[in-house]
Design a protein around this motif. Structure first.
Motif, PDB file in Angstrom:
ATOM      1  N   ASN A  71       0.816  -1.220   0.000  1.00  0.00           N
ATOM      2  CA  ASN A  71       0.000   0.000   0.000  1.00  0.00           C
ATOM      3  C   ASN A  71       0.846   1.264   0.000  1.00  0.00           C
ATOM      4  OD1 ASN A  71       1.004  -0.424   2.536  1.00  0.00           O
ATOM      5  ND2 ASN A  71      -0.862   0.128   3.638  1.00  0.00           N
ATOM      6  N   ALA A  72       2.093   1.176  -0.433  1.00  0.00           N
ATOM      7  CA  ALA A  72       2.960   2.353  -0.447  1.00  0.00           C
ATOM      8  C   ALA A  72       2.486   3.346  -1.497  1.00  0.00           C
ATOM      9  CB  ALA A  72       4.403   1.942  -0.717  1.00  0.00           C
ATOM     10  N   ALA A  73       2.793   4.617  -1.248  1.00  0.00           N
ATOM     11  CA  ALA A  73       2.394   5.671  -2.184  1.00  0.00           C
ATOM     12  C   ALA A  73       3.166   5.539  -3.489  1.00  0.00           C
ATOM     13  CB  ALA A  73       2.642   7.042  -1.560  1.00  0.00           C
ATOM     14  N   ALA A  74       2.543   5.985  -4.568  1.00  0.00           N
ATOM     15  CA  ALA A  74       3.160   5.905  -5.890  1.00  0.00           C
ATOM     16  C   ALA A  74       4.150   7.043  -6.070  1.00  0.00           C
ATOM     17  CB  ALA A  74       2.090   5.953  -6.973  1.00  0.00           C
ATOM     18  N   GLY A  75       5.134   6.803  -6.906  1.00  0.00           N
ATOM     19  CA  GLY A  75       6.117   7.824  -7.219  1.00  0.00           C
ATOM     20  C   GLY A  75       5.648   8.723  -8.354  1.00  0.00           C
TER      21      GLY A  75
ATOM     22  N   TRP B 135       1.879  -0.901  -6.530  1.00  0.00           N
ATOM     23  CA  TRP B 135       2.339  -2.290  -6.429  1.00  0.00           C
ATOM     24  C   TRP B 135       1.385  -3.221  -7.163  1.00  0.00           C
ATOM     25  CZ3 TRP B 135       1.143  -7.159  -4.794  1.00  0.00           C
ATOM     26  CH2 TRP B 135       2.209  -8.026  -4.526  1.00  0.00           C
ATOM     27  N   ARG B 136       0.079  -3.006  -7.009  1.00  0.00           N
ATOM     28  CA  ARG B 136      -0.886  -3.907  -7.633  1.00  0.00           C
ATOM     29  C   ARG B 136      -0.868  -3.782  -9.156  1.00  0.00           C
ATOM     30  NH1 ARG B 136      -4.020   0.205  -5.286  1.00  0.00           N
ATOM     31  NH2 ARG B 136      -5.295   1.406  -6.763  1.00  0.00           N
TER      32      ARG B 136
ATOM     33  N   LEU C 201       8.446  20.686   9.005  1.00  0.00           N
ATOM     34  CA  LEU C 201       8.105  19.672   8.019  1.00  0.00           C
ATOM     35  C   LEU C 201       9.362  18.925   7.593  1.00  0.00           C
ATOM     36  CD1 LEU C 201       5.582  21.644   5.758  1.00  0.00           C
ATOM     37  CD2 LEU C 201       5.059  20.021   7.583  1.00  0.00           C
ATOM     38  N   ARG C 202       9.223  17.616   7.489  1.00  0.00           N
ATOM     39  CA  ARG C 202      10.334  16.783   7.040  1.00  0.00           C
ATOM     40  C   ARG C 202      10.106  16.401   5.578  1.00  0.00           C
ATOM     41  NH1 ARG C 202      13.744  13.527   9.857  1.00  0.00           N
ATOM     42  NH2 ARG C 202      12.404  13.607  11.713  1.00  0.00           N
ATOM     43  N   PRO C 203      11.054  16.725   4.676  1.00  0.00           N
ATOM     44  CA  PRO C 203      10.862  16.375   3.262  1.00  0.00           C
ATOM     45  C   PRO C 203      11.197  14.907   3.016  1.00  0.00           C
ATOM     46  CG  PRO C 203      12.930  17.551   3.554  1.00  0.00           C
ATOM     47  CD  PRO C 203      12.270  17.529   4.902  1.00  0.00           C
ATOM     48  N   LEU C 204      10.298  14.218   2.343  1.00  0.00           N
ATOM     49  CA  LEU C 204      10.510  12.827   1.954  1.00  0.00           C
ATOM     50  C   LEU C 204      10.510  12.728   0.438  1.00  0.00           C
ATOM     51  CD1 LEU C 204       8.273  10.757   4.416  1.00  0.00           C
ATOM     52  CD2 LEU C 204      10.710  11.233   4.581  1.00  0.00           C
ATOM     53  N   GLY C 205      11.305  11.811  -0.071  1.00  0.00           N
ATOM     54  CA  GLY C 205      11.356  11.565  -1.503  1.00  0.00           C
ATOM     55  C   GLY C 205      10.754  10.205  -1.814  1.00  0.00           C
ATOM     56  N   ILE C 206       9.639  10.172  -2.533  1.00  0.00           N
ATOM     57  CA  ILE C 206       8.969   8.916  -2.885  1.00  0.00           C
ATOM     58  C   ILE C 206       9.443   8.519  -4.274  1.00  0.00           C
ATOM     59  CG2 ILE C 206       6.762   7.766  -3.216  1.00  0.00           C
ATOM     60  CD1 ILE C 206       5.515   9.777  -1.331  1.00  0.00           C
ATOM     61  N   ALA C 207      10.208   7.447  -4.342  1.00  0.00           N
ATOM     62  CA  ALA C 207      10.780   7.000  -5.612  1.00  0.00           C
ATOM     63  C   ALA C 207       9.754   6.231  -6.423  1.00  0.00           C
ATOM     64  CB  ALA C 207      12.017   6.138  -5.350  1.00  0.00           C
ATOM     65  N   ALA C 208      10.005   6.115  -7.715  1.00  0.00           N
ATOM     66  CA  ALA C 208       9.168   5.296  -8.584  1.00  0.00           C
ATOM     67  C   ALA C 208       9.319   3.830  -8.205  1.00  0.00           C
ATOM     68  CB  ALA C 208       9.543   5.526 -10.047  1.00  0.00           C
TER      69      ALA C 208
END
Length: 508
Positions: A93-97, A103-104, A143-150
Motif C-alpha cells: 500500500n505504499a504511495a506511488a512515485g 504495487w498492484r 516539516l520533514r521532506p521525503l522523496g517517494i521514488a518510482a
C-alpha cells in the motif's frame, strides 16, 4: 518433522519394473540417492522453491576475509530472482512515485515487467526517475521532506542494497541505524548497558544538522569506491543521486543530499558516516581519550559517554573539525554536553546543585534516577512532544472516522494503541503507556459524543467499550541488561572485556 523446512515428501517407488520397457507403461521410479551423496542445490527441496543467494554469501564471505579488496564485478548478481524478491518485499500500500505506478499495477504482469527491467538494467538503458517530494510534520512543528521514488527504482535499489551488503562486514559494532538484525531497541539497550557498567560522567548528545539533505555527492561516490569498483554500480548510484525531485509540479536538480525515503539512502548514509565518523571516533578513542568512552550511533543521532569532562569537550571540538571536512555541521541547539552518569546525581546533590539534565535519544527521554534500593537506574520515558503529536494525529483521524460503528472504530484504535505500545512499552515507562491509553479513551469518548446532539456516553459504558477493544497498559520489553545478555552471550560470559557495539576502553 516430515513436512518441515528442507524436508521432502517420502519417496514412493514402484515395487517392480514394467514388463514392456519399450511401451508407455509406467516404469519403476529411480530410488533416492544416499543422503550424504545428494547433489547440492541452489534452492530448497520443498515446494516453496525458496531461492538461496549462494553467490551473495560468497561475496560477503570474501569481504570478511579481505578487508581492503575492491569488488569490480557486482551487477551480475542482480538477477531476475533477486528483483522478484525485492519486489515482494515492498509495501503493498505504499504511495506511488512520479510515474503513478502502484504495487498492484506492477503485480498484474509481474514476470514480464521484471524481465524487462532486468534486461534494461544490464543493457545500460535503465534510467532512474525523479522522486516525488512530500512533506510530513515533525514533532516540533516543522516539516520533514521525503522523496517517494518510482516503483521500479525501489525494486532496483532494494536489490542493489542486498548486493552491496559487503559493507556489513566493515561497519563497526556501535553503528545501529538501518542495518539487518539491528533495531532501535538494540541501540537503546546498548546505551543503557554502557551507562550502567562503564565509567560515564559526561554525555555528548550530538546531532548532525540536515544530514540527509547536505550529503556531498562527490565525497559519497569517493567513499563508496573504497570497496565497490564496479563502474556500472557506481553509475547507478550517481544517477540516483542526480535524478532530482518533483516539487510543486516542477523537477528540480539535486546537487547535494540523498532523499529520505529512498530504499538506497540508509545504506549510502551508513557508508558516508562509517568513514566520516565511525572509523575516526574509534581512532580518536585509542589515541586521545584519557578515560572511558562509549559510542552509540543510530543514523545521524549520536550519543557518546565520557569519564572526564576534558575528553568530552575535546571530542566535540575535534568532531566539528572532522565533519567540516565532509561538508557536515553539528546542530547548534541539539548538540550539547551534559553531566550524566551513575555517580552524577549524588555528586550534584553533595555540591548543592540541581538534579542532572536529561537528553533524548530515539524517541525516549533518558533520566538519571535510582531504583527502590537506591542504586543508579537509567530511566527512559516517552518524549512528551512526540506523545502529544501522536495524540493530535489520532484526534484528526478519529474525526474522519466519526460515523464509523463502534466496533470498527475500536478495531482501528486497537491497532494504533498496540503499535504505539509495541515500541514504547519499555521498563520504567509505564506512566507514559497508561497516560497514552487514557487520552486515547478521552478522545474516543469525545468523538462519540459529537456524533449527534443527544449523544452522551457515560464513563461507565466508555470504560467497558475501551476494555473490549484497547489493550491494557503493560511493559512488554525486557530490561536492557537481560536482552543485551541474550544477544551478546560472549561478552556476558567474560569472553570479551568490551560490550559488543560499544567503543569503550581507556586511553591509548
Amino acid at each position: 518433522m516430515m513436512h518441515g523446512r528442507e524436508k521432502s515428501d517420502l519417496g514412493v517407488v514402484a515395487m517392480k519394473s514394467a514388463n514392456k520397457l519399450w511401451t508407455s507403461a509406467e516404469s519403476m521410479e529411480r530410488r533416492l540417492g544416499a543422503k550424504g551423496n545428494a547433489r547440492e542445490r541452489s534452492t530448497c527441496r520443498t515446494q516453496r522453491r525458496e531461492s538461496v543467494q549462494r553467490s551473495l554469501h560468497r561475496v560477503r564471505q570474501r569481504a570478511r576475509q579481505e578487508r581492503k579488496e575492491r569488488f569490480t564485478s557486482l551487477l551480475h548478481h542482480v538477477t531476475v530472482d533477486l528483483l522478484d524478491t525485492a519486489f515482494g518485499a515492498l509495501k503493498r500500500n505504499a504511495a506511488a512515485g512520479i510515474d503513478g505506478v502502484l504495487w498492484r499495477h506492477y503485480e498484474a504482469d509481474r514476470e514480464t515487467n521484471l524481465r524487462g527491467l532486468h534486461d534494461r538494467l544490464h543493457r545500460g538503458t535503465y534510467r532512474p526517475k525523479a522522486s516525488r517530494r512530500q512533506y510530513i510534520p515533525k514533532a516540533d512543528g516543522r516539516l520533514r521532506p521525503l522523496g517517494i521514488a518510482a516503483l521500479e527504482d525501489k525494486i532496483v535499489q532494494s536489490a542493489l542494497a542486498s548486493v552491496n551488503a559487503v559493507y556489513e562486514e566493515d561497519f563497526l559494532g556501535f553503528s545501529y541505524g538501518f542495518r539487518p538484525g539491528r533495531g532501535q531497541h538494540d541501540a537503546l539497550d546498548t546505551l543503557a548497558v554502557g551507562m550502567d557498567r562503564a565509567k560515564v560522567n559526561w554525555v555528548v548528545d550530538a546531532d548532525i544538522e540536515r544530514f540527509f539533505d547536505t550529503v556531498d555527492h562527490a565525497w559519497l561516490l569517493r567513499l563508496v569506491a573504497h570497496r565497490i569498483g564496479d563502474p556500472r554500480v557506481l553509475r547507478l548510484i550517481r544517477q540516483w543521486l542526480r535524478a532530482g525531485v518533483m516539487d510543486d509540479g516542477s523537477i528540480k536538480e539535486t546537487l547535494e543530499g540523498t532523499p529520505q525515503g529512498a530504499v538506497i539512502s540508509p545504506l549510502l548514509a551508513n557508508i558516508y558516516l562509517h568513514y566520516a565518523f565511525d572509523l575516526w571516533a574509534k581512532q580518536w578513542r585509542q589515541r586521545h581519550a584519557q578515560g572511558r568512552m562509549i559510542v552509540v550511533r543510530y543514523a545521524d543521532d549520536i550519543v557518546l559517554g565520557f569519564e572526564h569532562q576534558q575528553d568530552a569537550e575535546a571530542f566535540r571540538t575535534a568532531l566539528c573539525e572532522r565533519l567540516a571536512v565532509f561538508k557536515l555541521t553539528l546542530h547548534p541547539e541539539k548538540t550539547r554536553i551534559l553531566e550524566f552518569g551513575r555517580f552524577v546525581k549524588a555528586a550534584r546533590a553533595w555540591r548543592g546543585e540541581r538534579k542532572p539534565e536529561t537528553f533524548t535519544f530515539l524517541g525516549f527521554t533518558h533520566i538519571c534516577a535510582a531504583d527502590r534500593s537506591g542504586r543508579f537506574q537509567l530511566q527512559r520515558h516517552s518524549r512528551r512532544d512526540r506523545l502529544r503529536a501522536t495524540l493530535a494525529r489520532i484526534k484528526l483521524l478519529l474525526k474522519r472516522r466519526m460515523h464509523w460503528s463502534i466496533p470498527e472504530q475500536g478495531r482501528w484504535l486497537g491497532l494504533v494503541v498496540r503499535g504505539w505500545f509495541g515500541f514504547h512499552a519499555v521498563p520504567t515507562n509505564f506512566r507514559a503507556l497508561d497516560a497514552f491509553r487514557h487520552h486515547v479513551v478521552v478522545l474516543w469518548r469525545r468523538t462519540l459524543n459529537r456524533r449527534s446532539q443527544k449523544a452522551n456516553t457515560p464513563w461507565t459504558r466508555m470504560t467497558r467499550i475501551a476494555s473490549d477493544f484497547l489493550p491494557a497498559a503493560r511493559i512488554s520489553h525486557p530490561w536492557p541488561s537481560v536482552r543485551f545478555a541474550a544477544t551478546h552471550p560472549r561478552w556476558e560470559s567474560g569472553a570479551s572485556n568490551t560490550p559488543a557495539g560499544i567503543c569503550a576502553g581507556g586511553g591509548p
